[in-house]
Design a protein around this motif. Structure first.
Motif, short mmCIF file in Angstrom:
data_model
loop_
_atom_site.label_atom_id
_atom_site.label_comp_id
_atom_site.label_asym_id
_atom_site.label_seq_id
_atom_site.Cartn_x
_atom_site.Cartn_y
_atom_site.Cartn_z
N ALA A 83 0.82 -1.20 0.00
CA ALA A 83 0.00 0.00 0.00
C ALA A 83 0.86 1.25 0.00
N SER A 85 2.81 1.68 -3.69
CA SER A 85 2.04 2.05 -4.88
C SER A 85 1.99 3.56 -5.16
N PRO A 86 1.71 4.37 -4.14
CA PRO A 86 1.69 5.81 -4.42
C PRO A 86 3.04 6.27 -4.94
N SER A 92 3.37 5.44 -8.58
CA SER A 92 2.56 6.32 -9.42
C SER A 92 3.11 7.73 -9.45
N THR A 93 3.67 8.14 -8.30
CA THR A 93 4.25 9.47 -8.25
C THR A 93 5.46 9.53 -9.19
N PHE A 131 5.82 7.67 -11.77
CA PHE A 131 5.22 7.60 -13.10
C PHE A 131 4.82 9.01 -13.55
N ALA A 132 4.19 9.75 -12.63
CA ALA A 132 3.77 11.13 -12.93
C ALA A 132 4.98 11.99 -13.20
N TYR A 181 6.42 11.36 -16.67
CA TYR A 181 5.68 12.04 -17.74
C TYR A 181 5.90 13.54 -17.71
N PHE A 182 6.01 14.08 -16.49
CA PHE A 182 6.23 15.52 -16.38
C PHE A 182 7.57 15.90 -17.04
N LEU A 226 9.34 14.09 -19.15
CA LEU A 226 9.27 13.76 -20.58
C LEU A 226 8.61 14.91 -21.34
N CYS A 227 7.52 15.38 -20.72
CA CYS A 227 6.75 16.48 -21.30
C CYS A 227 7.62 17.73 -21.45
N LEU A 266 10.26 17.14 -24.16
CA LEU A 266 9.73 17.20 -25.52
C LEU A 266 9.41 18.62 -25.93
N LEU A 267 8.89 19.40 -24.99
CA LEU A 267 8.54 20.78 -25.31
C LEU A 267 9.79 21.61 -25.60
N GLN A 268 10.90 21.25 -24.94
CA GLN A 268 12.14 21.99 -25.17
C GLN A 268 12.83 21.55 -26.45
N SER A 286 9.25 17.31 -31.23
CA SER A 286 7.82 17.61 -31.33
C SER A 286 7.40 17.63 -32.80
#
Lengths: 214, 214
Positions: free
Chosen positions: B2, B5-6, B9-10, B12-13, B16-17, B19-20, B23-25, B30
């Motif tokens: 228990a 898991s957070p 996921s954190t 994972f978040a 992506y943050f 990566l995002c 990619l934007l830079q 893009s």
């Protein structure tokens, strides 16, 4: 609580994932982030729109009369700057070498045009690059060498090197020199109904503080 | 479990943050995603590089001799296509209206140049737009109206409408017509050491299957 936390974080991850996909699909937004682009002025304000295009583009096409091609027009991709970021004055300055035909031709026959588009700024979104609402600007006039020892050359070099830091390291033996376009005529398409009437006086009347307010 | 898991996921978040943000830079990445751009050819292969620039750009600057500006060059932002995606033939086709000075001037004096840059494709990354390794291509020749009832007009219209679907809905009363640039001269900068020698014959010798292999 133990079971709700993963769900929160998963939702958080999903939010960033979809934000990421959304931003990648939206060239406008990605460029706003990359360039810190101020909002596009109201298309009704021709002078503001033209100055915004000049201030925020970093490159364009400079067209001269080619001696090699017996008087045909020759467009060349060049970098430019009209001032330190946020302090643009509207005159495009270039850093050119006579190893390149554009500078050679421009010194023989100064008649030139410099063209920029809103499209590479990213704010046209899905609008076609040729659609009049995706703004385009052609500045026409005379290409002139800027006196290397003038106050203007200092302004121009700071403007160019701030926007194009690589220029500082360009080969000394290529003899890059600062040129500017003395603007005599403007052609701005930023909406339906043909080009907007816009004189050099109207284009230049913007003071720095007004530029800031974009 | 228990408590782990957070954290997963954190992370994972966070992944992506970042990566995002990454990619934007990275305009290259893009644009590759947006346009599905095949890799840039080896700069030593001048013909392949030139054809890649023509095939994958969607707009450029078309320069003509302006009658209004008494013979000065005038560069205008236009959309173009050289074929259905993946089937480019190297000839740039345009959809122009005589309401615009470029088409009017081109019909009076066909001498024209058409300029595209690698920069808007996104593959130059942080390289300056004027740096020779950020490829630029100027096609020079004669701007010509394509006979509306020819097989070439059908090819060109399909090519244009596939790349620029908005064109199908452009106002009929503006009388848009298909133009092409008959290429007589090529100016390609894609590396240090000056423009690459490249003849129209070399540029056109690529067969469709070679284009596919980009």
């Amino acid at each position: 609580m133990a079971s709700s936390s993963p769900s929160m974080s998963t939702r958080f991850a999903a939010f960033y994932f979809f934000l990421c996909v959304h931003l990648l699909q939206s060239p406008a937004y990605s460029n706003v982030i990359v360039l810190g682009l101020p909002p596009k002025p109201d298309p009704k304000d021709a002078a503001a729109t033209a100055r915004w295009l000049t201030a925020h583009n970093s490159w364009g096409v400079l067209s001269t009369i080619s001696s090699e091609l017996r008087g045909a027009p020759f467009g060349n991709v060049v970098s430019f700057s009209d001032g330190l970021p946020g302090y643009g004055r509207g005159i495009p300055y270039f850093y050119l070498t006579e190893l390149d035909p554009t500078a050679r031709d421009g010194l023989k026959d100064g008649r030139s045009s410099f063209t920029v588009s809103e499209y590479p700024l990213g704010t046209c979104g899905k609008i076609d690059p040729e659609d009049p609402t995706c703004a385009k600007l052609t500045l026409s006039g005379k290409l002139k060498l800027v006196d290397n020892h003038s106050v203007e050359a200092e302004f121009a070099q700071n403007a160019l090197f701030a926007k194009h830091p690589d220029m500082k390291g360009w080969p000394k033996n290529h003899n890059f020199e600062i040129f500017k376009l003395d603007i005599e005529n403007l052609f701005l398409l930023d909406w339906y109904g043909g080009p907007k009437p816009l004189t050099p006086k109207e284009y230049f009347r913007y003071e720095e503080k007004e530029i800031h307010s974009y």
